[in-house]
Motif scaffolding. Structure first.
Motif, PDB file in Angstrom:
ATOM      1  N   THR A  63      56.928  45.398  42.494  1.00 12.72           N
ATOM      2  CA  THR A  63      56.265  44.189  43.308  1.00 12.72           C
ATOM      3  C   THR A  63      55.131  44.701  43.848  1.00 12.72           C
ATOM      4  O   THR A  63      54.096  43.966  43.910  1.00 12.72           O
ATOM      5  CB  THR A  63      57.261  43.777  44.160  1.00 12.72           C
ATOM      6  N   ALA A  64      55.093  45.781  44.462  1.00 18.30           N
ATOM      7  CA  ALA A  64      53.777  46.500  45.186  1.00 18.30           C
ATOM      8  C   ALA A  64      52.569  46.560  44.117  1.00 18.30           C
ATOM      9  O   ALA A  64      51.529  46.248  44.483  1.00 18.30           O
ATOM     10  CB  ALA A  64      54.092  47.639  45.938  1.00 18.30           C
ATOM     11  N   ALA A  65      52.995  47.328  42.907  1.00 19.34           N
ATOM     12  CA  ALA A  65      52.098  47.454  41.952  1.00 19.34           C
ATOM     13  C   ALA A  65      51.580  46.050  41.293  1.00 19.34           C
ATOM     14  O   ALA A  65      50.319  45.614  41.204  1.00 19.34           O
ATOM     15  CB  ALA A  65      52.675  48.103  40.765  1.00 19.34           C
ATOM     16  N   LEU A  66      52.391  44.882  41.244  1.00 16.49           N
ATOM     17  CA  LEU A  66      51.992  43.635  40.768  1.00 16.49           C
ATOM     18  C   LEU A  66      50.938  42.992  42.016  1.00 16.49           C
ATOM     19  O   LEU A  66      49.902  42.516  41.470  1.00 16.49           O
ATOM     20  CB  LEU A  66      53.252  42.853  40.700  1.00 16.49           C
ATOM     21  N   LEU A  67      51.052  43.135  43.161  1.00 16.14           N
ATOM     22  CA  LEU A  67      50.384  42.624  44.000  1.00 16.14           C
ATOM     23  C   LEU A  67      48.991  43.264  43.865  1.00 16.14           C
ATOM     24  O   LEU A  67      48.165  42.595  44.116  1.00 16.14           O
ATOM     25  CB  LEU A  67      51.042  42.491  45.558  1.00 16.14           C
ATOM     26  N   ALA A  68      49.041  44.609  43.975  1.00 14.18           N
ATOM     27  CA  ALA A  68      47.894  45.243  43.767  1.00 14.18           C
ATOM     28  C   ALA A  68      46.821  44.992  42.839  1.00 14.18           C
ATOM     29  O   ALA A  68      45.853  44.672  42.829  1.00 14.18           O
ATOM     30  CB  ALA A  68      48.285  46.809  43.961  1.00 14.18           C
ATOM     31  N   VAL A  69      47.545  44.936  41.662  1.00 14.68           N
ATOM     32  CA  VAL A  69      46.543  44.794  40.392  1.00 14.68           C
ATOM     33  C   VAL A  69      46.212  43.629  40.327  1.00 14.68           C
ATOM     34  O   VAL A  69      44.898  43.313  39.974  1.00 14.68           O
ATOM     35  CB  VAL A  69      47.492  44.758  38.994  1.00 14.68           C
ATOM     36  N   TRP A  70      46.783  42.346  40.860  1.00 17.48           N
ATOM     37  CA  TRP A  70      46.278  41.006  40.858  1.00 17.48           C
ATOM     38  C   TRP A  70      45.221  40.924  41.958  1.00 17.48           C
ATOM     39  O   TRP A  70      44.167  40.090  41.857  1.00 17.48           O
ATOM     40  CB  TRP A  70      47.136  39.959  40.819  1.00 17.48           C
ATOM     41  N   VAL A 114      43.260  43.221  42.915  1.00 19.48           N
ATOM     42  CA  VAL A 114      42.121  43.963  42.736  1.00 19.48           C
ATOM     43  C   VAL A 114      41.212  43.053  41.675  1.00 19.48           C
ATOM     44  O   VAL A 114      39.937  43.057  41.706  1.00 19.48           O
ATOM     45  CB  VAL A 114      42.438  45.391  41.851  1.00 19.48           C
ATOM     46  N   LEU A 115      42.158  42.481  40.456  1.00 19.33           N
ATOM     47  CA  LEU A 115      41.387  41.616  39.497  1.00 19.33           C
ATOM     48  C   LEU A 115      40.661  40.363  40.246  1.00 19.33           C
ATOM     49  O   LEU A 115      39.659  39.953  39.796  1.00 19.33           O
ATOM     50  CB  LEU A 115      42.352  41.285  38.594  1.00 19.33           C
ATOM     51  N   ALA A 116      41.305  39.866  41.323  1.00 14.78           N
ATOM     52  CA  ALA A 116      40.635  38.498  42.043  1.00 14.78           C
ATOM     53  C   ALA A 116      39.565  38.933  42.686  1.00 14.78           C
ATOM     54  O   ALA A 116      38.390  38.343  42.693  1.00 14.78           O
ATOM     55  CB  ALA A 116      41.910  38.128  42.957  1.00 14.78           C
ATOM     56  N   ARG A 117      39.702  40.218  43.294  1.00 14.91           N
ATOM     57  CA  ARG A 117      38.498  40.581  44.146  1.00 14.91           C
ATOM     58  C   ARG A 117      37.117  41.028  43.165  1.00 14.91           C
ATOM     59  O   ARG A 117      35.931  40.617  43.477  1.00 14.91           O
ATOM     60  CB  ARG A 117      38.661  41.929  44.875  1.00 14.91           C
ATOM     61  N   ARG A 118      37.311  41.717  42.058  1.00  9.53           N
ATOM     62  CA  ARG A 118      36.225  41.848  40.983  1.00  9.53           C
ATOM     63  C   ARG A 118      35.713  40.782  40.495  1.00  9.53           C
ATOM     64  O   ARG A 118      34.813  40.713  40.188  1.00  9.53           O
ATOM     65  CB  ARG A 118      36.937  42.662  39.848  1.00  9.53           C
ATOM     66  N   ARG A 119      36.662  39.705  40.210  1.00  5.50           N
ATOM     67  CA  ARG A 119      36.228  38.129  39.878  1.00  5.50           C
ATOM     68  C   ARG A 119      35.162  37.827  40.698  1.00  5.50           C
ATOM     69  O   ARG A 119      34.087  37.125  40.408  1.00  5.50           O
ATOM     70  CB  ARG A 119      37.317  37.429  39.347  1.00  5.50           C
ATOM     71  N   VAL A 120      35.509  37.768  41.962  1.00  6.41           N
ATOM     72  CA  VAL A 120      34.830  37.067  42.786  1.00  6.41           C
ATOM     73  C   VAL A 120      33.351  37.858  43.030  1.00  6.41           C
ATOM     74  O   VAL A 120      32.357  37.251  43.137  1.00  6.41           O
ATOM     75  CB  VAL A 120      35.425  37.305  44.164  1.00  6.41           C
ATOM     76  N   LEU A 121      33.551  39.166  42.973  1.00  7.29           N
ATOM     77  CA  LEU A 121      32.249  40.002  42.998  1.00  7.29           C
ATOM     78  C   LEU A 121      31.365  39.560  41.585  1.00  7.29           C
ATOM     79  O   LEU A 121      30.266  39.452  41.896  1.00  7.29           O
ATOM     80  CB  LEU A 121      32.447  41.615  43.179  1.00  7.29           C
ATOM     81  N   ARG A 122      32.104  39.569  40.728  1.00 11.94           N
ATOM     82  CA  ARG A 122      31.303  39.326  39.449  1.00 11.94           C
ATOM     83  C   ARG A 122      30.607  37.933  39.492  1.00 11.94           C
ATOM     84  O   ARG A 122      29.400  37.711  39.189  1.00 11.94           O
ATOM     85  CB  ARG A 122      32.084  39.268  38.194  1.00 11.94           C
ATOM     86  N   ARG A 123      31.274  36.807  40.167  1.00 14.10           N
ATOM     87  CA  ARG A 123      30.552  35.673  40.030  1.00 14.10           C
ATOM     88  C   ARG A 123      29.491  35.515  41.243  1.00 14.10           C
ATOM     89  O   ARG A 123      28.488  35.018  41.169  1.00 14.10           O
ATOM     90  CB  ARG A 123      31.682  34.576  40.528  1.00 14.10           C
ATOM     91  N   ARG A 124      29.779  36.298  42.186  1.00 18.38           N
ATOM     92  CA  ARG A 124      28.770  36.361  43.154  1.00 18.38           C
ATOM     93  C   ARG A 124      27.296  37.154  42.744  1.00 18.38           C
ATOM     94  O   ARG A 124      26.297  36.553  43.080  1.00 18.38           O
ATOM     95  CB  ARG A 124      29.127  37.223  44.644  1.00 18.38           C
ATOM     96  N   ALA A 125      27.683  38.116  41.783  1.00 19.50           N
ATOM     97  CA  ALA A 125      26.663  38.819  41.396  1.00 19.50           C
ATOM     98  C   ALA A 125      25.680  37.863  40.461  1.00 19.50           C
ATOM     99  O   ALA A 125      24.652  37.823  40.265  1.00 19.50           O
ATOM    100  CB  ALA A 125      26.948  39.932  40.625  1.00 19.50           C
ATOM    101  N   ALA A 126      26.519  37.071  39.647  1.00 15.89           N
ATOM    102  CA  ALA A 126      25.798  36.200  38.687  1.00 15.89           C
ATOM    103  C   ALA A 126      25.423  34.963  39.421  1.00 15.89           C
ATOM    104  O   ALA A 126      24.181  34.635  38.968  1.00 15.89           O
ATOM    105  CB  ALA A 126      27.021  35.647  37.689  1.00 15.89           C
ATOM    106  N   ALA A 127      25.815  34.407  40.518  1.00 16.00           N
ATOM    107  CA  ALA A 127      25.096  33.560  41.452  1.00 16.00           C
ATOM    108  C   ALA A 127      23.777  34.194  41.667  1.00 16.00           C
ATOM    109  O   ALA A 127      22.529  33.493  41.776  1.00 16.00           O
ATOM    110  CB  ALA A 127      25.832  32.879  42.440  1.00 16.00           C
ATOM    111  N   ASP A 128      23.899  35.262  42.460  1.00  8.01           N
ATOM    112  CA  ASP A 128      22.499  35.957  42.808  1.00  8.01           C
ATOM    113  C   ASP A 128      21.469  36.048  41.863  1.00  8.01           C
ATOM    114  O   ASP A 128      20.505  35.842  42.190  1.00  8.01           O
ATOM    115  CB  ASP A 128      23.024  37.228  43.581  1.00  8.01           C
ATOM    116  N   ALA A 129      22.018  36.481  40.681  1.00  9.50           N
ATOM    117  CA  ALA A 129      20.738  36.826  39.546  1.00  9.50           C
ATOM    118  C   ALA A 129      20.399  35.311  39.141  1.00  9.50           C
ATOM    119  O   ALA A 129      19.235  35.169  38.987  1.00  9.50           O
ATOM    120  CB  ALA A 129      21.537  37.396  38.279  1.00  9.50           C
TER     121      ALA A 129
END
Length: 364
Positions: free
Chosen positions: A98-105, A107-122
């Motif tokens: 369960t700890a691994a499950l929460l961690a991996v999702w 991380v993926l959610a944070r990276r998705r937000v960062l990617r969208r933010r970078a695309a919006a900035d560009a």
């Protein structure tokens, strides 16, 4: 800085290894010792934790190798399936899984937000660059238009002042010396003003960088005022000037008429300046598809080489190009200088406007 980066790269592999070790211990404890269920529990618990090592790489660089754009989704899918199966096998939540499950999702959610933010900035940076470019081109076009209008209107009248002052000084017999000196001073002042205006026009055109793409649509002179313009030129210089109209007179766009008027105005000014006393013919030929305009004089013809720094001919070319026409300048067929233009009946993206014309075949 490099040390911090390397620590960040190995953070998730270390976490995956620790959780896998905890998952092995949890599987042994919850399976109740050696038995048929222990191997399956070990496989499921390790599969639900060890894939965290695939998240190696800084979270701030989602596009890097090993990030969410690479093995991240596969690791998340593996951990999710294995965690659910391990929880079912243990008849309760598998803690390490369960700890691994929460961690991996997370991380993926944070990276998705960062990617969208970078695309919006560009995208925002690209939009600002386009807006800046459009604003710069608009400003350059406006400066070019101002320079052209200054040259066509103000310079024309200042040139008339100079010519008329010089003509009056030479043509009036018995003029007192004081009056002749004053007329000479008027002519000199007008020529100085023309020189300063050419300097100002040079600055404006350097800032403008190129012609703008649209003719002016404000009420301005058209073909109806050509007779007045030719009469003014004839009275100012004392030379012969005629207007010849041929073909079926048709309605022309106001922008096209303005262009024709400015061409004739500039050509007459050039004739007074470079061929004083030369006769000038202005010909308008309506062709059904547009207008053929020609201004010819019987002066000495074009100078060789041409004097640099003038703005009249470039202004003509800009106006003709703006309405989709063609322009030719140079020596006339039998001497002198000729300005010939072919103009369409309507300029691009402009409305058509009816203009009363003079009878065909008339001459002034």
């Amino acid at each position: 800085m490099a040390c911090v980066t390397r620590i960040g790269e190995w953070r998730w592999p270390a976490a995956g290894g620790c959780l896998a070790a905890a998952a092995v211990a949890e599987a042994v404890l919850r399976a109740g010792g050696p038995g048929s269920a222990l191997p399956l529990a070990l496989v499921l618990d390790v599969s639900a934790t060890l894939p965290l090592v695939l998240l190696r790489g800084p979270a701030a660089a989602p596009g890097a190798s090993g990030g969410s754009g690479g093995h991240g989704p596969a690791a998340a899918a593996t951990i999710t399936v294995a965690a659910v199966a391990a929880s079912l096998l243990h008849r309760g939540a598998a803690l390490a899984a369960t700890a691994a499950l929460l961690a991996v999702w997370a991380v993926l959610a944070r990276r998705r937000v960062l990617r969208r933010r970078a695309a919006a900035d560009a995208a925002d940076a690209s939009r600002r660059a386009v807006e800046h470019t459009l604003l710069e081109h608009t400003a350059r076009g406006e400066r070019a238009r101002i320079a052209r209008e200054l040259h066509d209107v103000v310079a024309h009248h200042i040139s008339m002042i100079s010519v008329q002052a010089e003509t009056a000084r030479l043509a009036v017999p018995g003029m007192p010396a004081d009056g002749a000196e004053r007329l000479l001073a008027i002519g000199d002042t007008a020529r100085t003003a023309l020189t300063e205006m050419r300097r100002l026009l040079g600055v404006l055109r350097e800032d403008a960088g190129g012609p703008d793409g649209a003719p002016d649509r404000r009420p301005q002179p058209g073909l109806q005022q050509l007779l007045d313009l030719i009469d003014e030129a004839r009275d100012g210089s004392g030379a012969a000037a005629r207007l010849i109209v041929s073909g079926p007179v048709a309605a022309l766009d106001p922008g096209v008429e303005l262009t024709a008027y400015r061409i004739v105005q500039e050509a007459l000014t050039n004739a007074r300046r470079h061929a004083p006393g030369a006769a000038v013919d202005v010909e308008l030929a309506y062709t059904g598809e547009g207008l053929r305009l020609a201004v010819r004089d019987n002066g000495p013809g074009p100078a060789a080489p041409a004097v640099p720094g003038g703005h009249g001919l470039p202004g003509m070319r800009e106006r003709v190009a703006a309405v989709g026409g063609e322009l030719r300048t140079g020596a006339g067929p039998v001497g002198g200088f000729a300005v010939e233009a072919v103009l369409p009946a309507a300029s691009p993206d402009a409305h058509r406007a009816a203009v009363p014309g003079a009878p065909a075949g008339t001459a002034r």
